[in-house]
Motif scaffolding. Sequence first.
Motif, mmCIF file in Angstrom:
data_model
loop_
_atom_site.group_PDB
_atom_site.id
_atom_site.type_symbol
_atom_site.label_atom_id
_atom_site.label_comp_id
_atom_site.label_asym_id
_atom_site.label_seq_id
_atom_site.Cartn_x
_atom_site.Cartn_y
_atom_site.Cartn_z
ATOM 1 N N MET A 78 -2.358 -3.651 -10.161
ATOM 2 C CA MET A 78 -2.409 -2.276 -9.279
ATOM 3 C C MET A 78 -3.909 -1.790 -9.073
ATOM 4 O O MET A 78 -4.647 -2.028 -10.219
ATOM 5 C CB MET A 78 -1.856 -1.121 -9.933
ATOM 6 C CG MET A 78 -0.186 -1.234 -9.965
ATOM 7 S SD MET A 78 0.781 0.241 -10.863
ATOM 8 C CE MET A 78 0.742 -0.628 -12.586
ATOM 9 N N LEU A 79 -4.222 -1.313 -8.099
ATOM 10 C CA LEU A 79 -5.521 -0.584 -7.763
ATOM 11 C C LEU A 79 -5.252 0.788 -7.444
ATOM 12 O O LEU A 79 -4.511 1.236 -6.292
ATOM 13 C CB LEU A 79 -6.335 -1.156 -6.529
ATOM 14 C CG LEU A 79 -7.623 -0.356 -6.358
ATOM 15 C CD1 LEU A 79 -8.498 -0.650 -7.467
ATOM 16 C CD2 LEU A 79 -8.099 -1.220 -5.016
ATOM 17 N N LEU A 80 -5.690 1.570 -8.359
ATOM 18 C CA LEU A 80 -5.352 3.092 -8.713
ATOM 19 C C LEU A 80 -6.161 4.019 -8.166
ATOM 20 O O LEU A 80 -7.372 3.868 -8.644
ATOM 21 C CB LEU A 80 -4.757 3.476 -9.989
ATOM 22 C CG LEU A 80 -4.338 5.015 -9.982
ATOM 23 C CD1 LEU A 80 -3.271 5.532 -9.187
ATOM 24 C CD2 LEU A 80 -4.084 5.100 -11.539
ATOM 25 N N HIS A 85 0.905 -1.301 0.187
ATOM 26 C CA HIS A 85 0.029 0.085 -0.047
ATOM 27 C C HIS A 85 0.843 1.229 0.101
ATOM 28 O O HIS A 85 1.757 1.410 0.942
ATOM 29 C CB HIS A 85 -0.763 -0.032 1.343
ATOM 30 C CG HIS A 85 -1.920 1.060 1.392
ATOM 31 N ND1 HIS A 85 -2.953 1.068 2.356
ATOM 32 C CD2 HIS A 85 -2.247 2.172 0.618
ATOM 33 C CE1 HIS A 85 -3.513 2.076 2.113
ATOM 34 N NE2 HIS A 85 -3.203 2.722 0.906
ATOM 35 N N SER A 86 0.940 1.897 -0.933
ATOM 36 C CA SER A 86 1.426 3.472 -1.097
ATOM 37 C C SER A 86 0.291 4.330 -0.742
ATOM 38 O O SER A 86 -0.250 4.774 -1.524
ATOM 39 C CB SER A 86 2.090 3.703 -2.615
ATOM 40 O OG SER A 86 2.566 4.945 -2.524
ATOM 41 N N ALA A 98 8.211 3.346 -4.865
ATOM 42 C CA ALA A 98 9.343 2.438 -4.753
ATOM 43 C C ALA A 98 9.287 1.712 -3.672
ATOM 44 O O ALA A 98 9.658 0.234 -3.623
ATOM 45 C CB ALA A 98 10.667 3.000 -4.917
ATOM 46 N N ARG A 99 9.042 2.126 -2.363
ATOM 47 C CA ARG A 99 9.024 1.332 -1.170
ATOM 48 C C ARG A 99 7.977 0.412 -1.223
ATOM 49 O O ARG A 99 8.198 -0.807 -0.771
ATOM 50 C CB ARG A 99 8.816 2.086 0.073
ATOM 51 C CG ARG A 99 8.800 1.606 1.197
ATOM 52 C CD ARG A 99 8.592 2.551 2.553
ATOM 53 N NE ARG A 99 7.156 3.240 2.430
ATOM 54 C CZ ARG A 99 6.871 4.227 3.088
ATOM 55 N NH1 ARG A 99 7.530 4.765 4.141
ATOM 56 N NH2 ARG A 99 5.601 4.794 2.715
ATOM 57 N N ALA A 100 6.806 0.429 -1.946
ATOM 58 C CA ALA A 100 5.859 -0.377 -1.839
ATOM 59 C C ALA A 100 6.074 -1.680 -3.063
ATOM 60 O O ALA A 100 6.124 -2.857 -2.784
ATOM 61 C CB ALA A 100 4.575 0.190 -2.472
ATOM 62 N N LEU A 126 -0.163 -7.515 -5.427
ATOM 63 C CA LEU A 126 -0.861 -6.388 -5.497
ATOM 64 C C LEU A 126 -0.502 -5.133 -4.955
ATOM 65 O O LEU A 126 0.083 -5.250 -3.804
ATOM 66 C CB LEU A 126 -2.405 -6.588 -5.175
ATOM 67 C CG LEU A 126 -3.164 -5.441 -5.269
ATOM 68 C CD1 LEU A 126 -3.667 -5.170 -6.656
ATOM 69 C CD2 LEU A 126 -4.459 -5.966 -4.495
ATOM 70 N N VAL A 127 -0.544 -4.009 -5.860
ATOM 71 C CA VAL A 127 -0.134 -2.512 -5.049
ATOM 72 C C VAL A 127 -1.318 -1.722 -5.182
ATOM 73 O O VAL A 127 -1.936 -1.636 -6.087
ATOM 74 C CB VAL A 127 1.012 -1.937 -5.989
ATOM 75 C CG1 VAL A 127 1.479 -0.678 -5.497
ATOM 76 C CG2 VAL A 127 2.250 -2.894 -6.261
ATOM 77 N N LEU A 128 -1.451 -1.115 -4.144
ATOM 78 C CA LEU A 128 -2.561 -0.039 -3.907
ATOM 79 C C LEU A 128 -1.779 1.237 -3.878
ATOM 80 O O LEU A 128 -1.227 1.615 -3.162
ATOM 81 C CB LEU A 128 -3.271 -0.105 -2.474
ATOM 82 C CG LEU A 128 -3.877 -1.642 -2.259
ATOM 83 C CD1 LEU A 128 -4.627 -1.445 -0.675
ATOM 84 C CD2 LEU A 128 -4.718 -1.804 -3.160
#
Length: 244
Positions: free
Chosen positions: A195-197, A84-85, A154-156, A163-165
Amino acid sequence: MLSVKNLHAGYGKVKVLHGISIDVPKGSVVTLIGSNGAGKTTTMRAISGMIRPSAGEITMGVGASAKRIDALDSHRIARLGLAHSPEGRRVFATMSVTDNLILGAFARLTWARPRGDVNADLERAIELFPRLKERRHQLAGTLSGGEQQMLAMARAIMLNPELVLLDEPSMGLAPILVEEVFRIIENLKGQGVTMLLVEQFAAAALNVADYGYVMENGRIAAHGPALQLRNDPSVKAAYLGTSH
């Protein structure tokens, strides 16, 4: 990859989400658009375990490996591969850029997730976000807002996530940095990152996404392929404006 069904959530007695359902297939980019206060960030927080849903199901994974995560703490959800970003960046200001990135791989370093080659991934992250390369030893709190946003993204990625939020990655950025952020999202999409944006610039979000959901007052008001939403007169009038 991610399935949200009839999700209800809020803060204490304040109910924000009223039975929303969304799906994010593996390898796709899905966007949530809507006005301020529609419930987009609350949706992201409920998915990542920052708040506990009051009802509904959230499932992550594919096939037999799919697992319900709506009752799990956020650190356990991260171990399953959800990064999660968050809105507002939330970097560790008194730590260096490199140390912030290494913390993103914490679950890998403790073997809670497959370790892989963390050092190689660190170098790849630095290359993907070139503004961070020359600042890798700089304290995160001394970075510009745009650089901190890139650091949060980048940390995410350092989790090597399933999966990236991405919650409002362009918030408060100058137009030239907004373009760079979306170039990076396009790059990640090309690498097959799911990704979920959530994004305030609806036109840009729909340009990069495969599928979109429109949120209004804690409910899904419309959804469909991104191209279909970009051409929908009501979506254009309410969210795209002259930037479309």
